[in-house]
Design an enzyme around this catalytic site. Structure first.
Site, mmCIF file in Angstrom:
data_model
loop_
_atom_site.group_PDB
_atom_site.id
_atom_site.type_symbol
_atom_site.label_atom_id
_atom_site.label_comp_id
_atom_site.label_asym_id
_atom_site.label_seq_id
_atom_site.Cartn_x
_atom_site.Cartn_y
_atom_site.Cartn_z
ATOM 1 N N PHE A 155 35.698 45.340 23.830
ATOM 2 C CA PHE A 155 36.921 44.971 23.121
ATOM 3 C C PHE A 155 38.125 45.357 23.976
ATOM 4 O O PHE A 155 38.963 46.163 23.582
ATOM 5 C CB PHE A 155 36.983 45.658 21.752
ATOM 6 C CG PHE A 155 35.850 45.276 20.828
ATOM 7 C CD1 PHE A 155 35.918 44.113 20.077
ATOM 8 C CD2 PHE A 155 34.724 46.069 20.722
ATOM 9 C CE1 PHE A 155 34.871 43.744 19.237
ATOM 10 C CE2 PHE A 155 33.678 45.720 19.878
ATOM 11 C CZ PHE A 155 33.755 44.558 19.132
ATOM 12 N N CYS A 266 38.832 34.924 27.048
ATOM 13 C CA CYS A 266 38.113 35.309 25.823
ATOM 14 C C CYS A 266 38.389 34.390 24.643
ATOM 15 O O CYS A 266 37.476 33.720 24.155
ATOM 16 C CB CYS A 266 38.469 36.753 25.447
ATOM 17 S SG CYS A 266 37.925 37.976 26.656
#
Length: 448
Positions: A155, A266
């Site tokens: 993350f 992403c």
């Protein structure tokens, strides 16, 4: 611990550097000998604040090394992390070719029991696939080694990846093995000293968590950009609206900055992949489709405003646009899916010349636009403005936030500025004598 990390791209190199920083012995494996040679010579091939110094420090202390041979990395390793690319295929699904290839090689090369960690962003069910591939290879070798496959999605925000890794909000661990969970807890314990940040769940839930998180953030961006588009038509100002809704703690201010749409490695890929997964599972992805559609529209929105402004002034053909910012966001050189590409391609297709500057993404800009004769990448922030008919700001680099406006006025053929990141105050720009356009506000600010 002794760790092996396969892949020295963004996720792999940041993970390796941070694990080594905490005292682990890390071997990075990459199939590209040029990249490995550069890293062994101390040259980091991606831009991320703080990464190069961290890599140099751990290399000098012997905690971090690079090789092209997986067997070298697996020797004595307790865990091997798969950190290879999973690019989008034409149908939006993930290309798992690199993941499969690494899984096969691990099965052929491993000499001891091993924990294999999927850190690449992969579709739900990939951990099961990786386990099956490795077990098939072990069976073909007729060896009784055991493998545990863990999902441990990253993350990381580009531009703040070191801080995100060193001080994570949470560490998601997907496994059905309590022993593997304990190893992961031990590995990540130095990164979670103030509170327990380790969230253990099933592998499929961990894989889904990564996609759900990125798609939620992408949805917030598309939402505020759609509100901005409505504001432009009804006479509202999205800046005020953003404050009005962000002050509600249920909503918050994060990721509701209107702009040119999301980009990078992403969000675009992960939204496409979850749309594909949803469709394959028999669920029509109504919301995800809308998130993507809004983003596609937003990426050319400022180009359309440039066209609209110049339409009664002879059109954009033959005119020159100064362009600040090529990277999809500040503090990175990443131009994958960058809105700048959509804006520049749209305007140059209509005959406009573009002179662009970016403090770190110039090399990638040259590569992206090498076949576009109407695009020039320059080395100077103000150099690109000399004689240009307008300036467009596409990336929120700090050095663009408070430039020398008097110098800009003197350099531009017309004091005309299109602000794709809402960096400036419309009233202040009017006082400075600029014709000013921004996102989510009707019309233009005229000089006073």
């Amino acid at each position: 611990m002794k760790l092996c990390i396969v892949g020295t791209g963004y996720v792999g190199l940041v993970s390796a550097a941070c694990f080594a920083e905490m005292g682990n012995s890390v071997t990075c494996v990459d199939v590209n000998p040029v990249v490995v040679e550069k890293l062994n010579a101390g040259r980091v091939h991606i831009f991320e604040p703080g990464l190069e110094d961290m890599v140099h420090s751990s290399r000098a202390d012997g905690r971090l090394r690079f090789t092209t041979r997986l067997a070298d990395g697996l020797g004595g390793a307790e865990c091997v992390f798969i950190c290879v690319g999973t690019p989008s295929l034409p149908d939006g699904s993930c290309d798992l070719g690199y993941v499969r290839s690494v899984a096969h090689e691990i099965g052929r090369e491993m000499q001891t029991d091993l924990i294999v960690v999927d850190k690449s962003t992969v579709p739900v069910g990939t951990a099961d696939m990786v386990r099956a591939i490795i077990e098939d290879e072990l069976a073909a070798r007729d060896v009784g080694l055991r493998v545990s496959v863990v999902s441990n999605p990253e993350f990381l925000k580009e531009g703040a990846a070191i801080a995100d890794f060193m001080k994570p909000d949470r560490v998601v661990v997907g496994t059905d093995s309590e022993a593997s969970a304990d190893v992961m807890r031990e590995l990540y314990s130095p990164f979670a000293r103030t509170r327990d940040k380790i969230l253990v769940m099933g592998t499929r839930s961990a894989e889904m968590t990564k996609y759900a998180a990125n798609c939620m953030l992408a949805a917030k961006i598309s939402f505020i950009n759609e509100i901005a588009a409505i504001c432009e038509r009804v006479g509202a100002d999205v800046r005020d609206v953003r404050v009005g809704i962000g002050s509600d703690t249920r909503i918050g201010y994060q990721f509701i900055y209107p702009g040119l749409g999301y980009g990078g490695s992403c969000f675009p890929k992960d939204v496409k992949a979850l749309i594909h997964t949803s469709s394959e599972a028999g669920v029509e992805p109504l919301l995800l489709n809308a998130v993507e559609a809004v983003n596609i529209r937003q990426k050319v929105s400022m180009a359309l405003r440039v066209e609209e402004y110049f339409a009664p002034r002879g059109g954009v053909r033959g005119k020159t646009l100064a362009f600040w910012g090529l990277a999809f966001k500040a503090n990175t050189d990443d131009m994958r899916e960058a809105p700048s590409i959509n804006v520049i391609n749209h305007l140059t297709a209509r005959g406009m010349k573009v002179r662009a500057f970016d403090p770190v993404a110039a090399e990638n800009g040259h590569r992206v636009f090498r076949d576009n004769a109407l695009v020039e990448i320059a080395d100077g922030q103000y150099e690109v403005c000399d004689g240009a008919h307008a300036l467009l700001v596409a990336t929120e680099w700090n050095q663009f936030r408070n430039p020398d406006f008097e110098r800009l006025k003197a350099l531009l053929a017309t004091p005309l500025l299109f602000d794709g990141r809402n960096l400036y105050s419309p009233s202040a720009m009017a006082r400075r004598g600029f014709v000013y356009f921004c996102v989510g506000r009707a019309g233009q600010s005229l000089p006073v």
